[in-house]
Design a protein around this motif. Structure first.
Motif, PDB file in Angstrom:
ATOM      1  N   HIS A 297       3.106   2.539 -12.467  1.00  0.00           N
ATOM      2  CA  HIS A 297       1.732   2.030 -12.355  1.00  0.00           C
ATOM      3  C   HIS A 297       1.030   2.209 -13.700  1.00  0.00           C
ATOM      4  O   HIS A 297       0.976   3.327 -14.227  1.00  0.00           O
ATOM      5  CB  HIS A 297       0.986   2.797 -11.262  1.00  0.00           C
ATOM      6  CG  HIS A 297      -0.489   2.574 -11.283  1.00  0.00           C
ATOM      7  ND1 HIS A 297      -1.074   1.398 -10.847  1.00  0.00           N
ATOM      8  CD2 HIS A 297      -1.519   3.360 -11.713  1.00  0.00           C
ATOM      9  CE1 HIS A 297      -2.391   1.481 -10.998  1.00  0.00           C
ATOM     10  NE2 HIS A 297      -2.688   2.658 -11.526  1.00  0.00           N
ATOM     11  N   GLN A 298       0.491   1.112 -14.235  1.00  0.00           N
ATOM     12  CA  GLN A 298      -0.241   1.219 -15.512  1.00  0.00           C
ATOM     13  C   GLN A 298      -1.713   1.532 -15.251  1.00  0.00           C
ATOM     14  O   GLN A 298      -2.429   0.728 -14.639  1.00  0.00           O
ATOM     15  CB  GLN A 298      -0.136  -0.092 -16.303  1.00  0.00           C
ATOM     16  CG  GLN A 298      -0.757   0.031 -17.691  1.00  0.00           C
ATOM     17  CD  GLN A 298      -0.746  -1.280 -18.473  1.00  0.00           C
ATOM     18  OE1 GLN A 298      -0.474  -2.339 -17.925  1.00  0.00           O
ATOM     19  NE2 GLN A 298      -1.064  -1.203 -19.748  1.00  0.00           N
ATOM     20  N   VAL A 323      13.124   1.657 -14.054  1.00  0.00           N
ATOM     21  CA  VAL A 323      11.664   1.693 -13.899  1.00  0.00           C
ATOM     22  C   VAL A 323      11.171   0.285 -13.535  1.00  0.00           C
ATOM     23  O   VAL A 323      11.378  -0.663 -14.287  1.00  0.00           O
ATOM     24  CB  VAL A 323      10.973   2.174 -15.198  1.00  0.00           C
ATOM     25  CG1 VAL A 323       9.460   2.205 -15.021  1.00  0.00           C
ATOM     26  CG2 VAL A 323      11.470   3.554 -15.605  1.00  0.00           C
ATOM     27  N   LEU A 324      10.491   0.174 -12.384  1.00  0.00           N
ATOM     28  CA  LEU A 324      10.015  -1.130 -11.910  1.00  0.00           C
ATOM     29  C   LEU A 324       8.488  -1.163 -11.982  1.00  0.00           C
ATOM     30  O   LEU A 324       7.827  -0.305 -11.392  1.00  0.00           O
ATOM     31  CB  LEU A 324      10.450  -1.344 -10.458  1.00  0.00           C
ATOM     32  CG  LEU A 324      11.933  -1.090 -10.152  1.00  0.00           C
ATOM     33  CD1 LEU A 324      12.148  -0.933  -8.668  1.00  0.00           C
ATOM     34  CD2 LEU A 324      12.772  -2.235 -10.692  1.00  0.00           C
ATOM     35  N   GLY A 325       7.944  -2.121 -12.705  1.00  0.00           N
ATOM     36  CA  GLY A 325       6.482  -2.221 -12.822  1.00  0.00           C
ATOM     37  C   GLY A 325       5.856  -2.632 -11.495  1.00  0.00           C
ATOM     38  O   GLY A 325       6.285  -3.605 -10.881  1.00  0.00           O
ATOM     39  N   PHE A 355      -0.735   0.375  -3.130  1.00  0.00           N
ATOM     40  CA  PHE A 355      -0.002   1.025  -2.032  1.00  0.00           C
ATOM     41  C   PHE A 355       1.037   0.049  -1.444  1.00  0.00           C
ATOM     42  O   PHE A 355       2.172   0.413  -1.158  1.00  0.00           O
ATOM     43  CB  PHE A 355      -0.949   1.493  -0.912  1.00  0.00           C
ATOM     44  CG  PHE A 355      -2.131   2.302  -1.387  1.00  0.00           C
ATOM     45  CD1 PHE A 355      -2.042   3.073  -2.538  1.00  0.00           C
ATOM     46  CD2 PHE A 355      -3.342   2.293  -0.675  1.00  0.00           C
ATOM     47  CE1 PHE A 355      -3.136   3.813  -2.990  1.00  0.00           C
ATOM     48  CE2 PHE A 355      -4.427   3.033  -1.118  1.00  0.00           C
ATOM     49  CZ  PHE A 355      -4.327   3.785  -2.272  1.00  0.00           C
ATOM     50  N   ARG A 356       0.596  -1.201  -1.272  1.00  0.00           N
ATOM     51  CA  ARG A 356       1.489  -2.227  -0.706  1.00  0.00           C
ATOM     52  C   ARG A 356       2.683  -2.467  -1.643  1.00  0.00           C
ATOM     53  O   ARG A 356       3.823  -2.574  -1.202  1.00  0.00           O
ATOM     54  CB  ARG A 356       0.708  -3.533  -0.500  1.00  0.00           C
ATOM     55  CG  ARG A 356       1.252  -4.385   0.639  1.00  0.00           C
ATOM     56  CD  ARG A 356       0.347  -5.552   0.983  1.00  0.00           C
ATOM     57  NE  ARG A 356      -1.008  -5.171   1.300  1.00  0.00           N
ATOM     58  CZ  ARG A 356      -2.099  -5.526   0.612  1.00  0.00           C
ATOM     59  NH1 ARG A 356      -2.007  -6.283  -0.456  1.00  0.00           N
ATOM     60  NH2 ARG A 356      -3.302  -5.124   0.982  1.00  0.00           N
ATOM     61  N   ALA A 357       2.402  -2.503  -2.930  1.00  0.00           N
ATOM     62  CA  ALA A 357       3.484  -2.751  -3.906  1.00  0.00           C
ATOM     63  C   ALA A 357       4.522  -1.629  -3.849  1.00  0.00           C
ATOM     64  O   ALA A 357       5.732  -1.883  -3.926  1.00  0.00           O
ATOM     65  CB  ALA A 357       2.905  -2.873  -5.310  1.00  0.00           C
ATOM     66  N   VAL A 358       4.057  -0.395  -3.707  1.00  0.00           N
ATOM     67  CA  VAL A 358       4.979   0.756  -3.627  1.00  0.00           C
ATOM     68  C   VAL A 358       5.857   0.594  -2.382  1.00  0.00           C
ATOM     69  O   VAL A 358       7.084   0.753  -2.436  1.00  0.00           O
ATOM     70  CB  VAL A 358       4.194   2.095  -3.552  1.00  0.00           C
ATOM     71  CG1 VAL A 358       5.132   3.268  -3.257  1.00  0.00           C
ATOM     72  CG2 VAL A 358       3.422   2.334  -4.853  1.00  0.00           C
ATOM     73  N   THR A 381       0.112   6.540  -0.291  1.00  0.00           N
ATOM     74  CA  THR A 381       1.487   6.161   0.091  1.00  0.00           C
ATOM     75  C   THR A 381       2.343   7.336   0.566  1.00  0.00           C
ATOM     76  O   THR A 381       3.351   7.125   1.234  1.00  0.00           O
ATOM     77  CB  THR A 381       2.230   5.550  -1.121  1.00  0.00           C
ATOM     78  OG1 THR A 381       2.338   6.563  -2.147  1.00  0.00           O
ATOM     79  CG2 THR A 381       1.516   4.344  -1.683  1.00  0.00           C
ATOM     80  N   GLY A 382       1.972   8.545   0.155  1.00  0.00           N
ATOM     81  CA  GLY A 382       2.777   9.719   0.509  1.00  0.00           C
ATOM     82  C   GLY A 382       3.979   9.934  -0.411  1.00  0.00           C
ATOM     83  O   GLY A 382       4.667  10.946  -0.298  1.00  0.00           O
TER      84      GLY A 382
END
Ligand code: SF4
Ligand code: SF4
Length: 400
Positions: A297-298, A323-325, A355-358, A381-382
């Protein structure tokens, strides 16, 4: 400075790109927005400083408007000044006064960190905190470490290095996540770089975000004086928190008109410094493979600092690490913003994209440079969230 403000104002072409990029405007109509609070009202404020829209308190100081503006208008700085004007006239609630004084809170909470951490988890105290002070009962509170970064550093022995840098750890590393500061020192020690440690004031960003500009100016002056003597001797000044970095590099000059030109050449994010070593062929390669797939996360303030994502090139050197942006915008916490009961729902709504992206990426760990983004992403997200320097320390085999 006044002339500079006018120039920036006249640059506004009313395109409203700042509005479409403001995460707060996107989720609530309680905020009049960056254009109206920024250049539109600043025209009136030049003549009549009291012309501040009361919704200014809803600006989270994320600086997405500044990043998006095609004309280089310093919108967030105008908003910060307007918030300062509003608070100077109307005062700030006790809650904001406390949340803004992160360094003082850290020193007080460190008298009994275990007790503070326990109290922060008791539902009754959290409920009282919301009723009496307006601190959200739903937001995860930061945990205080048993020992501060400075206490831990006094117990460490590091060999003298060929090069020396000064480290500005910031309050969150000092009181809450000293392991991040230790990782910075250990990774740099691996490069033969010795880290000089001195206690600084809080960078002042929490004071700025809460409109307490006189106190922030005082903190800024103290820091500039302390840091300048190192800069004059040619030392690099290293940060690991993007918000501290941005505040030292830009806010001290833009908001307080402090002359930081000669200082700015020396201030670097720790990963910018590691990239500099890499370019000079002096970076010791991380060897331990990390068989991990992590989301990145940037932080908004790293974007605003305009130095790209300096951790990316270094992370790419770790064997096995994927590592996935996340690329999902602001996390919504924005320092003390999301701790305020009336702003918590806004903060969570903004963060929902992250949160959704994670969740969609299915990662179990996330990395991000900002301590507050770390807290918010874990809250929403936990998943476990780390500073990238901690992964690098693992790859060097120095992490404790
Ligand atoms: S993005 Fe910049 S130029 Fe466009 S409306 Fe906002 S302040 Fe004006
Ligand atoms: S700083 Fe962030 S919240 Fe404030 S106006 Fe700009 S984009 Fe919106």
């Amino acid at each position: 400075m006044r002339q500079y403000d006018n120039l920036a104002l006249d640059n506004c072409i009313k395109c409203s790109i700042c509005v479409t990029n403001c995460p707060v405007t996107r989720v609530t109509d309680k905020f009049a927005g960056p254009k109206q609070n920024g250049p539109d009202l600043e025209r009136f404020r030049l003549e009549e400083p009291a012309a501040v829209h009361p919704s200014i308190g809803y600006c989270s100081n994320c600086k997405n408007c500044d990043v998006a503006c095609p004309s280089g208008v310093s919108i967030a700085t105008m908003n910060s000044k307007a918030k300062g004007e509003f608070v100077a006239r109307h005062g700030a609630p006790l809650r904001d006064q406390l949340l803004a004084r992160v360094g003082l809170m850290g020193r007080v909470c460190h008298l009994a960190p275990a007790l503070v951490n326990w109290g922060g988890r008791v539902k009754l105290f959290r409920w009282l905190g919301e009723k009496l002070f307006g601190v959200s009962k739903d937001m995860t509170l930061p945990q205080y470490a048993g020992k501060t970064f400075y206490q831990l550093m006094r117990q460490q022995k590091f060999a003298p290095g060929r090069r020396k840098v000064v480290y500005f750890p910031g309050c969150y590393v000092t009181y809450n996540t000293p392991e991040v500061g230790l990782a910075v020192v250990e990774v740099l020690a691996k490069q033969g770089v010795q880290v000089l440690v001195e206690e600084f004031n809080c960078c002042g960003l929490p004071l700025i975000a809460n409109g307490l500009l006189a106190d922030a100016r005082q903190a800024a002056r103290g820091n500039v004086q302390q840091l300048q003597k190192y800069a004059d001797q040619g030392y690099r000044i290293i940060t690991s928190c993007p918000s501290c970095n941005l505040t030292l590099r830009r806010e001290y000059h833009e908001l307080f008109d402090l002359d930081t030109d000669s200082l700015n050449d020396h201030i670097m994010d720790v990963f910018e410094y590691l990239n500099e070593l890499a370019r000079q062929g002096e970076l010791v390669e991380p060897l331990n493979p990390l068989d991990l797939r992590v989301g990145y996360h940037q932080p908004c303030h790293l974007k605003a600092a305009g130095c790209g994502v300096p951790s990316k090139e270094i992370m790419d050197r770790i064997p096995g690490l994927q590592v996935l942006g996340l690329d999902a915008g602001c996390c919504g916490l924005s320092g003390s913003y999301g701790f305020k009961a009336e702003k918590y729902p806004i903060s969570m709504e903004i963060g929902s994209n992250v949160f959704r992206a994670v969740e969609q990426m299915g990662v179990k760990q996330v990395i991000t440079e900002c301590g507050m983004c770390q807290l918010q992403i874990h809250h929403g997200t936990g998943v476990a969230v780390y500073h990238p320097i901690q992964l690098l320390a693992l790859a060097y085999g120095t992490a404790k």
